[in-house]
Design an enzyme around this catalytic site. Structure first.
Site, PDB file in Angstrom:
ATOM      1  N   GLY A  97       0.848  -1.237  -0.055  1.00  0.00           N
ATOM      2  CA  GLY A  97      -0.001  -0.039   0.125  1.00  0.00           C
ATOM      3  C   GLY A  97       0.795   0.996  -0.011  1.00  0.00           C
ATOM      4  O   GLY A  97       1.759   1.410  -0.902  1.00  0.00           O
ATOM      5  N   GLU A  98       0.529   2.157   1.085  1.00  0.00           N
ATOM      6  CA  GLU A  98       1.450   3.495   0.877  1.00  0.00           C
ATOM      7  C   GLU A  98       1.871   3.555   2.383  1.00  0.00           C
ATOM      8  O   GLU A  98       1.129   3.683   3.333  1.00  0.00           O
ATOM      9  CB  GLU A  98       0.481   4.291   0.627  1.00  0.00           C
ATOM     10  N   CYS A 133       6.091  -5.324   0.323  1.00  0.00           N
ATOM     11  CA  CYS A 133       6.371  -4.010  -0.353  1.00  0.00           C
ATOM     12  C   CYS A 133       6.173  -2.827   0.719  1.00  0.00           C
ATOM     13  O   CYS A 133       6.920  -2.662   1.725  1.00  0.00           O
ATOM     14  CB  CYS A 133       5.397  -3.573  -1.163  1.00  0.00           C
ATOM     15  N   ARG A 139      12.749   4.053  -0.177  1.00  0.00           N
ATOM     16  CA  ARG A 139      11.415   3.793  -1.113  1.00  0.00           C
ATOM     17  C   ARG A 139      11.528   4.035  -2.401  1.00  0.00           C
ATOM     18  O   ARG A 139      12.257   4.937  -2.825  1.00  0.00           O
ATOM     19  CB  ARG A 139      10.501   5.013  -0.315  1.00  0.00           C
ATOM     20  N   ILE A 165       5.908  -3.040  -7.709  1.00  0.00           N
ATOM     21  CA  ILE A 165       4.975  -1.942  -7.812  1.00  0.00           C
ATOM     22  C   ILE A 165       5.447  -0.684  -6.861  1.00  0.00           C
ATOM     23  O   ILE A 165       5.397  -0.720  -5.688  1.00  0.00           O
ATOM     24  CB  ILE A 165       3.489  -2.068  -7.489  1.00  0.00           C
ATOM     25  N   HIS A 199       4.861  -8.377  -4.360  1.00  0.00           N
ATOM     26  CA  HIS A 199       3.322  -8.739  -3.849  1.00  0.00           C
ATOM     27  C   HIS A 199       2.991 -10.077  -4.127  1.00  0.00           C
ATOM     28  O   HIS A 199       2.166 -10.341  -5.071  1.00  0.00           O
ATOM     29  CB  HIS A 199       2.486  -7.738  -4.543  1.00  0.00           C
ATOM     30  N   GLU A 214       0.866 -11.659  -2.870  1.00  0.00           N
ATOM     31  CA  GLU A 214      -0.748 -11.618  -2.490  1.00  0.00           C
ATOM     32  C   GLU A 214      -1.563 -11.256  -3.865  1.00  0.00           C
ATOM     33  O   GLU A 214      -2.724 -11.411  -3.847  1.00  0.00           O
ATOM     34  CB  GLU A 214      -1.190 -10.886  -1.305  1.00  0.00           C
TER      35      GLU A 214
HETATM   36  N1  GLN Z   1       5.710   2.965  -2.589  1.00  0.00           N
HETATM   37  C1  GLN Z   1       5.012   2.420  -1.586  1.00  0.00           C
HETATM   38  C2  GLN Z   1       5.323   3.072  -0.474  1.00  0.00           C
HETATM   39  O1  GLN Z   1       5.981   3.529  -0.009  1.00  0.00           O
HETATM   40  C3  GLN Z   1       4.928   1.030  -1.471  1.00  0.00           C
HETATM   41  C4  GLN Z   1       4.101   0.424  -2.772  1.00  0.00           C
HETATM   42  C5  GLN Z   1       3.600  -0.988  -2.565  1.00  0.00           C
HETATM   43  O2  GLN Z   1       3.380  -1.367  -1.484  1.00  0.00           O
HETATM   44  N2  GLN Z   1       3.190  -1.421  -3.644  1.00  0.00           N
HETATM   45  O3  GLN Z   1       5.139   3.078   0.788  1.00  0.00           O
END
Ligand code: GLN
Length: 192
Positions: A40-41, A72, A101, A130, A175, A177
Site C-alpha cells: 500500500g502506502e 512492499c 522507498r 509496484i 506482492h 498476494e
Molecule cells: N511505494 C510505496 C510506499 O512507500 C509502496 C508500494 C507498494 O506497497 N506497492 O510505501
C-alpha cells in the site's frame, strides 16, 4: 493489518490456506498469533499506525517475537531504517535492514519477474514489483532468501535482496498476494 493497502488480498490468501483471519484495525484486534503487513502506502500506514493506537502495542508484540510477514509497504514499515520516506514516518524496526522507498524507480518502473526463493519448493515465484522498496543494507544475521538482478536508471546493474528473513519476520519487496501466490504465506505460517 487492515489500516490501508491490499490487506483483503492477504486475507483471501490466508483464508485459502484455512487460516482464521482477523482484520486488525485497533489495539483490541491484536489478539493474534502473527501479523501480515500489506502493500500500500507506507507513509499513510505510518500515520494510521499512530492515530489508531496500534503502533506501540504492535511494536511490543514484534519485539517479543510475534511472527510477521510484510510485503512492499509492509517491508518498509518493518525495516529498521528508511530513506526517501516522510521525515515523520515511523518504522516498527522488526528486521535489521535499510530500505529506500520507491528505489526501483517510479510507477513506470513497476515490473514483473519470476524468482527462486530459498526454502520455497515448486519452482520460481511470480513476483510483481509496484513502486517497490530497494533493500540497501542487510545486517549479518538477516538471511537473504531471494535476490533480483536489476538495471537501475543510472545504468548500474545490481543484484538486490528482495526477500529477507530475520528470526520470525519475513519481508518481500514484491506482492505475492496480488497474483494468487501462496507459498510465501505458507513459509510465514510455519513460523507461528
Ligand atoms: N511505494 C510505496 C510506499 O512507500 C509502496 C508500494 C507498494 O506497497 N506497492 O510505501
Amino acid at each position: 493489518m487492515a489500516l490501508q493497502g491490499d490487506f483483503l488480498n492477504h486475507a483471501d490468501t490466508l483464508r485459502r490456506l484455512s487460516v482464521e483471519t482477523v482484520l486488525v484495525k485497533t489495539p483490541a484486534d491484536l489478539d493474534v498469533d502473527g501479523i501480515v503487513i500489506p502493500g500500500g502506502e507506507s507513509t499513510t500506514m505510518s500515520m494510521l499506525l499512530k492515530s489508531s493506537g496500534l503502533y506501540a502495542p504492535l511494536n511490543d508484540l514484534l519485539r517479543n517475537g510475534m511472527p510477521a510477514l510484510g510485503t512492499c509497504a509492509g517491508m518498509i514499515l518493518m525495516a529498521k531504517s528508511v530513506t526517501d520516506g516522510r521525515p515523520d514516518q515511523v518504522t516498527l524496526d522488526a528486521i535489521d535492514i535499510a530500505v529506500r522507498r520507491n528505489g526501483f524507480g517510479r510507477q513506470v518502473a513497476s515490473f514483473e519477474t519470476e524468482l527462486n526463493v530459498s526454502g520455497i519448493k515448486g519452482g520460481p515465484m511470480k513476483a510483481v514489483f509496484i513502486r517497490a522498496p530497494v533493500v540497501v543494507k542487510v545486517a549479518e544475521d538477516v538471511e537473504v532468501l531471494a535476490r533480483v538482478l536489476y538495471n537501475f536508471a543510472d545504468s548500474s546493474e545490481r543484484s538486490v535482496p528482495v526477500v529477507c528473513r530475520q528470526e520470525k519476520v519475513i519481508v518481500s519487496s514484491f506482492h505475492p498476494e496480488l497474483v494468487g501466490e501462496d507459498r510465501l504465506h505458507q513459509l510465514f505460517l510455519r513460523l507461528l
